[in-house]
Design a protein around this motif. Structure first.
Motif, PDB file in Angstrom:
ATOM      1  N   LEU A  12      55.117  24.666  32.019  1.00 16.92           N
ATOM      2  CA  LEU A  12      55.147  23.420  32.478  1.00 16.92           C
ATOM      3  C   LEU A  12      53.774  23.012  33.475  1.00 16.92           C
ATOM      4  N   VAL A  13      52.903  22.320  33.436  1.00 18.01           N
ATOM      5  CA  VAL A  13      51.783  21.961  34.229  1.00 18.01           C
ATOM      6  C   VAL A  13      52.449  21.230  35.417  1.00 18.01           C
ATOM      7  N   ILE A  14      52.365  21.836  36.373  1.00 15.79           N
ATOM      8  CA  ILE A  14      53.047  21.336  37.762  1.00 15.79           C
ATOM      9  C   ILE A  14      52.239  20.810  38.874  1.00 15.79           C
ATOM     10  N   ASP A  20      45.801  12.256  39.902  1.00 17.54           N
ATOM     11  CA  ASP A  20      46.208  11.459  38.524  1.00 17.54           C
ATOM     12  C   ASP A  20      45.822  12.025  37.256  1.00 17.54           C
ATOM     13  N   ASN A  21      45.727  13.606  37.484  1.00 20.29           N
ATOM     14  CA  ASN A  21      45.418  14.334  36.208  1.00 20.29           C
ATOM     15  C   ASN A  21      46.515  14.187  35.172  1.00 20.29           C
ATOM     16  N   PRO A  22      46.209  13.658  33.871  1.00 20.59           N
ATOM     17  CA  PRO A  22      46.998  13.476  32.947  1.00 20.59           C
ATOM     18  C   PRO A  22      47.927  14.724  32.279  1.00 20.59           C
ATOM     19  N   ASN A  23      47.283  15.998  32.645  1.00 21.08           N
ATOM     20  CA  ASN A  23      47.793  17.137  32.195  1.00 21.08           C
ATOM     21  C   ASN A  23      49.065  17.620  33.022  1.00 21.08           C
ATOM     22  N   VAL A  24      49.210  17.090  34.115  1.00 22.52           N
ATOM     23  CA  VAL A  24      50.661  17.594  34.950  1.00 22.52           C
ATOM     24  C   VAL A  24      51.589  17.020  34.353  1.00 22.52           C
ATOM     25  N   GLY A  25      52.781  17.655  34.259  1.00 23.17           N
ATOM     26  CA  GLY A  25      53.844  17.022  33.488  1.00 23.17           C
ATOM     27  C   GLY A  25      53.913  17.816  32.039  1.00 23.17           C
ATOM     28  N   ARG A  26      52.762  18.090  31.395  1.00 26.20           N
ATOM     29  CA  ARG A  26      52.697  18.559  29.929  1.00 26.20           C
ATOM     30  C   ARG A  26      53.427  20.024  29.654  1.00 26.20           C
ATOM     31  N   CYS A  27      53.605  20.309  28.645  1.00 29.86           N
ATOM     32  CA  CYS A  27      54.287  21.450  28.295  1.00 29.86           C
ATOM     33  C   CYS A  27      53.143  22.015  27.423  1.00 29.86           C
ATOM     34  N   VAL A  28      52.757  23.371  27.921  1.00 30.23           N
ATOM     35  CA  VAL A  28      51.658  24.014  27.163  1.00 30.23           C
ATOM     36  C   VAL A  28      52.134  25.504  26.749  1.00 30.23           C
ATOM     37  N   GLU A  29      51.237  25.976  25.645  1.00 27.82           N
ATOM     38  CA  GLU A  29      51.516  27.258  25.368  1.00 27.82           C
ATOM     39  C   GLU A  29      50.366  28.028  26.127  1.00 27.82           C
ATOM     40  N   LEU A  30      50.396  29.213  26.577  1.00 25.25           N
ATOM     41  CA  LEU A  30      49.678  30.142  27.262  1.00 25.25           C
ATOM     42  C   LEU A  30      48.830  30.965  26.245  1.00 25.25           C
ATOM     43  N   LEU A  31      47.722  30.951  26.030  1.00 21.91           N
ATOM     44  CA  LEU A  31      46.906  31.814  25.054  1.00 21.91           C
ATOM     45  C   LEU A  31      46.641  32.972  25.499  1.00 21.91           C
ATOM     46  N   CYS A  32      45.627  33.029  26.506  1.00 25.55           N
ATOM     47  CA  CYS A  32      45.334  34.413  27.066  1.00 25.55           C
ATOM     48  C   CYS A  32      44.828  34.029  28.814  1.00 25.55           C
ATOM     49  N   LEU A  33      44.933  35.032  29.325  1.00 21.70           N
ATOM     50  CA  LEU A  33      44.492  35.117  30.759  1.00 21.70           C
ATOM     51  C   LEU A  33      42.930  35.535  30.896  1.00 21.70           C
ATOM     52  N   VAL A  34      42.324  34.610  31.617  1.00 22.69           N
ATOM     53  CA  VAL A  34      40.787  34.708  31.557  1.00 22.69           C
ATOM     54  C   VAL A  34      40.477  34.963  32.865  1.00 22.69           C
ATOM     55  N   GLY A  72      40.044  19.804  22.293  1.00 20.67           N
ATOM     56  CA  GLY A  72      40.699  20.207  21.465  1.00 20.67           C
ATOM     57  C   GLY A  72      42.169  20.916  21.818  1.00 20.67           C
ATOM     58  N   GLY A  73      42.477  20.240  22.965  1.00 17.66           N
ATOM     59  CA  GLY A  73      43.813  20.691  23.574  1.00 17.66           C
ATOM     60  C   GLY A  73      43.749  21.820  24.476  1.00 17.66           C
ATOM     61  N   ILE A  74      42.522  22.240  24.814  1.00 20.00           N
ATOM     62  CA  ILE A  74      42.603  23.525  25.444  1.00 20.00           C
ATOM     63  C   ILE A  74      42.297  23.327  26.982  1.00 20.00           C
ATOM     64  N   ASP A  75      42.734  23.944  27.831  1.00 25.41           N
ATOM     65  CA  ASP A  75      42.308  23.969  29.514  1.00 25.41           C
ATOM     66  C   ASP A  75      42.371  25.350  30.051  1.00 25.41           C
ATOM     67  N   LEU A  76      41.672  25.433  31.139  1.00 29.10           N
ATOM     68  CA  LEU A  76      42.084  26.716  31.819  1.00 29.10           C
ATOM     69  C   LEU A  76      42.818  26.298  33.114  1.00 29.10           C
ATOM     70  N   ILE A  77      43.890  26.735  33.347  1.00 29.98           N
ATOM     71  CA  ILE A  77      44.848  26.316  34.386  1.00 29.98           C
ATOM     72  C   ILE A  77      45.335  27.957  35.320  1.00 29.98           C
ATOM     73  N   LEU A  78      45.408  27.429  36.523  1.00 29.25           N
ATOM     74  CA  LEU A  78      45.554  28.775  37.453  1.00 29.25           C
ATOM     75  C   LEU A  78      47.047  28.891  37.278  1.00 29.25           C
ATOM     76  N   PRO A  79      47.563  30.307  37.457  1.00 32.10           N
ATOM     77  CA  PRO A  79      48.915  30.436  37.228  1.00 32.10           C
ATOM     78  C   PRO A  79      50.075  29.797  38.080  1.00 32.10           C
ATOM     79  N   GLU A  80      49.354  29.540  39.415  1.00 34.98           N
ATOM     80  CA  GLU A  80      50.312  28.972  40.400  1.00 34.98           C
ATOM     81  C   GLU A  80      50.429  27.440  40.116  1.00 34.98           C
ATOM     82  N   ARG A  81      49.763  27.029  39.101  1.00 39.55           N
ATOM     83  CA  ARG A  81      49.881  25.564  38.781  1.00 39.55           C
ATOM     84  C   ARG A  81      50.738  25.201  37.550  1.00 39.55           C
ATOM     85  N   LEU A  82      51.529  26.353  37.108  1.00 44.08           N
ATOM     86  CA  LEU A  82      52.252  26.492  36.127  1.00 44.08           C
ATOM     87  C   LEU A  82      53.759  26.955  36.359  1.00 44.08           C
ATOM     88  N   SER A  83      54.663  26.394  35.719  1.00 50.96           N
ATOM     89  CA  SER A  83      56.129  26.786  35.881  1.00 50.96           C
ATOM     90  C   SER A  83      56.815  27.342  34.322  1.00 50.96           C
TER      91      SER A  83
END
Length: 103
Positions: A12-14, A20-34, A72-83
């Motif tokens: 979950l993007v926390i 007002d980032n619309p990504n917060v609260g979305r469920c995401v699948e982790l693809l790879c660590l960059v 296409g539904g892709i974003d880079l997100i820091l690990p501490e911003r994910l639960s």
């Protein structure tokens, strides 16, 4: 808090640095660590470069935005911003310690 994420995990993007980032609260699948400075191919065939000085997860979810862009539904997100959303994310050493019988 450090989670033991791996590709394929759901999270979950926390948090976000943007208000007002619309990504917060979305469920995401982790693809790879960059890694910092690394460029990885996106499903669309374009390259995505991590311009941060920290590792970030390439995540996918329908409607996920990369900044203000639809990539296409892709974003880079820091690990501490994910639960994490499933599984047991305790380090393996802690699991093994708890499984040891009492003396």
């Amino acid at each position: 808090m450090s989670h033991q994420f791996k590709p394929g995990d759901l999270a979950l993007v926390i948090a976000s640095p943007r208000k007002d980032n619309p990504n917060v609260g979305r469920c995401v699948e982790l693809l790879c660590l960059v890694m910092p400075g690394e460029t990885v191919p996106m499903p669309s065939g374009h390259g995505l470069r991590n311009v941060s000085d920290r590792s970030a997860w390439m995540c996918y979810a329908p409607g996920l935005l990369l900044g203000d862009l639809d990539a296409g539904g892709i974003d880079l997100i820091l690990p501490e911003r994910l639960s994490p959303l499933r599984g047991n994310f305790e380090p393996d050493q802690q699991k093994a310690k708890e499984a040891e019988p009492c003396a």
